[in-house]
Design a protein around this motif. Structure first.
Motif, PDB file in Angstrom:
ATOM      1  N   PHE A   1       0.815  -1.211   0.000  1.00 51.31           N
ATOM      2  CA  PHE A   1       0.000   0.000   0.000  1.00 51.31           C
ATOM      3  C   PHE A   1       0.850   1.264   0.000  1.00 51.31           C
TER       4      PHE A   1
ATOM      5  N   THR B   1       1.550  12.152   5.937  1.00 47.80           N
ATOM      6  CA  THR B   1       2.688  12.073   5.031  1.00 47.80           C
ATOM      7  C   THR B   1       3.399  13.422   4.992  1.00 47.80           C
TER       8      THR B   1
ATOM      9  N   GLY C   1      -7.387   0.629  -2.838  1.00 50.53           N
ATOM     10  CA  GLY C   1      -6.540   1.395  -1.948  1.00 50.53           C
ATOM     11  C   GLY C   1      -7.138   2.738  -1.599  1.00 50.53           C
ATOM     12  N   ASP C   2      -8.374   2.727  -1.098  1.00 46.85           N
ATOM     13  CA  ASP C   2      -9.110   3.970  -0.835  1.00 46.85           C
ATOM     14  C   ASP C   2      -8.306   4.908   0.072  1.00 46.85           C
ATOM     15  N   THR C   3      -8.233   6.165  -0.346  1.00 46.15           N
ATOM     16  CA  THR C   3      -7.526   7.185   0.421  1.00 46.15           C
ATOM     17  C   THR C   3      -8.319   8.479   0.363  1.00 46.15           C
TER      18      THR C   3
ATOM     19  N   PRO D   1      -6.045   0.340   3.311  1.00 47.82           N
ATOM     20  CA  PRO D   1      -5.059  -0.477   2.604  1.00 47.82           C
ATOM     21  C   PRO D   1      -5.576  -1.833   2.153  1.00 47.82           C
TER      22      PRO D   1
ATOM     23  N   CYS E   1      -6.888   6.067   5.211  1.00 50.92           N
ATOM     24  CA  CYS E   1      -6.581   5.104   4.150  1.00 50.92           C
ATOM     25  C   CYS E   1      -7.225   3.758   4.427  1.00 50.92           C
TER      26      CYS E   1
ATOM     27  N   ARG F   1      -8.658   0.316   8.716  1.00 52.29           N
ATOM     28  CA  ARG F   1      -8.374   1.656   8.230  1.00 52.29           C
ATOM     29  C   ARG F   1      -7.191   2.246   8.990  1.00 52.29           C
TER      30      ARG F   1
ATOM     31  N   GLN G   1      -4.381  11.824   5.997  1.00 53.28           N
ATOM     32  CA  GLN G   1      -5.173  10.962   5.127  1.00 53.28           C
ATOM     33  C   GLN G   1      -5.758   9.807   5.932  1.00 53.28           C
TER      34      GLN G   1
END
Length: 422
Positions: free
Chosen positions: A111, A134, A153-155, A148, A146, A129, A144
């Motif tokens: 991911f 970052t 790979g929803d973000t 994974p 996320c 989740r 974010q």
């Protein structure tokens, strides 16, 4: 001479097998018991795709509660962060992998490949989740949420935590210090998380609970009390969507009950002291209160405080584990003696209901399954890793996200059931 009976024609045998299977799977009670024994939510989700009837049984709330009680949420692995180089190094460690979850483990491991060129830190992990921050080359940060384990790979990019609220001090000489805690809820639309902001001074403590709703921060609750507390020595916090717990430097636990807007202080169990960072960790109890995990030398103790206890500091010792015994299979001869080396054993993470513990032991990360008393060395730190920063367990998504029921979904149900079971 005995004459052998020829086998039935293939078509007749297939029809007979289908009829036998249908006689079992056509019984709702038997079908629910069969689904209940699948073991993994991924298997339950695949079974729900067979037809409307199977989906109806698998997604029934009463059945889901039985399934969870028999099969607690499954740990897939953990994200391990070390302070290697100028930016933290993040890697995924599968924990006791099984073939059925190999694809999910690969997605989780790959991911963060999409974040190449950016440093990433995982702040919280709940129900598959992650809450991630970052940092780019200019040290600009982005929050974010996320997923994974999602094939896509929803973000979702979310706002940073809210600024500290204005808190009225009693006099001009009083110093106010803020402390933040960020937590994901158990289930949401993928764009929500909580932020607990605590302001404390020598004379008072004030706690605000914020929730991200429609990409905006909303004050959900607040509480204040004349309880002077010292700043915490480490990030020992717990949030269960109703109460906030934080271990203070005074060997007490601050408890903020948001529904009642009250703040109180809970004593640690008898004989337990917060002597060094990593010796205490708090664990959620699935509505049954909280757990406290404490490590001292070679002993791991697990305490429980009930949710409805009349005395909020009424701790009960529910488990006691000798690390020397359970870690005997990890080539202990190459490690220093555990006894007398309390600072060399640290708690990195714990699971809900204290079902598992991640420990840092003499340069290695060890996973301990509390129920089975089995320990695995999952990672050996190297000189390039420098220092272990965090371990964030990744659980499988719970409850499973079932597909919506559609008209005609159960056409040719009997034949589909027979083919699937076969």
């Amino acid at each position: 001479m005995e004459i052998e009976t020829p086998p039935p024609p293939p078509v007749a045998a297939a029809v007979a097998a289908a009829a036998a299977i249908s006689s079992v799977l056509g019984d709702d009670d038997l079908l629910r018991e069969i689904l209940l024994r699948l073991g993994l939510p991924t298997s339950l989700l695949r079974a729900a795709l067979v037809c409307r009837r199977w989906l109806r049984h698998a997604s029934d709330p009463a059945f889901i509660r039985r399934f969870r009680a028999l099969h607690p949420p499954r740990l897939l692995g953990a994200y391990l962060s070390t302070s290697a180089g100028p930016a933290p190094r993040l890697r995924f460690l599968p924990i006791r992998p099984v073939p059925e979850l190999a694809a999910a483990a690969r997605r989780a491991g790959a991911f963060f490949d999409a974040f190449k060129g950016s440093a990433a830190s995982v702040y919280d992990s709940r129900s598959g989740r992650l809450l991630v921050t970052t940092f780019d080359d200019r040290h600009d940060s982005t929050r974010q949420i996320c997923g994974p384990l999602s094939p896509a790979g929803d973000t979702a990019v979310v706002p940073p935590p809210p600024p500290p609220p204005p808190i009225q001090l009693t006099n001009d000489d009083e110093c106010l210090i803020y402390h933040y805690g960020e937590f994901l809820p158990d289930d949401d639309d993928g764009r929500s998380y909580f932020c607990v902001v605590m302001g404390y001074s020598e004379l008072q403590t004030t706690v605000y609970l914020y929730e991200l709703q429609d990409m905006s921060w909303v004050v959900r609750a607040s509480a204040a009390a004349q309880l002077p507390l010292l700043p915490p020595r480490s990030r020992v916090m717990l949030f269960d969507n109703a109460k906030f717990y934080m271990l203070s430097a005074t060997n007490k636990i601050l408890v903020c009950d948001f529904p009642s807007s009250s703040i109180s202080v809970m004593e640690l169990p008898n004989g337990v002291l917060n002597k060094h960072s990593g010796c205490i960790m708090l664990s959620r109890g699935d509505g049954s209160g909280i757990f406290l995990v404490h490590v001292k030398e070679s002993q791991l103790q697990i305490f429980h405080c009930g949710k409805d206890s009349d005395n909020p500091g009424n701790w009960f010792l529910v488990d006691y584990i000798c690390l020397r015994q359970v870690c005997a299979n990890l080539d202990m001869t190459t490690w220093p003696s555990v006894d007398g080396q309390s600072a060399s054993v640290k708690i990195c993470a714990v699971g809900d209901n204290a079902r598992f513990v991640f420990l840092e032991m003499f340069g290695a990360v060890v996973f301990l399954d509390v129920t089975s008393r089995q320990a695995d060395k999952v990672y050996q730190l190297t000189p390039e890793d420098k220092e272990l920063v965090s371990v964030r367990p990744l659980m499988l998504i719970w409850p499973p996200v079932f597909p919506p029921m559609k008209e005609g979904y159960d056409q040719k149900e009997s034949s589909t059931q027979a083919q699937t079971a076969a």
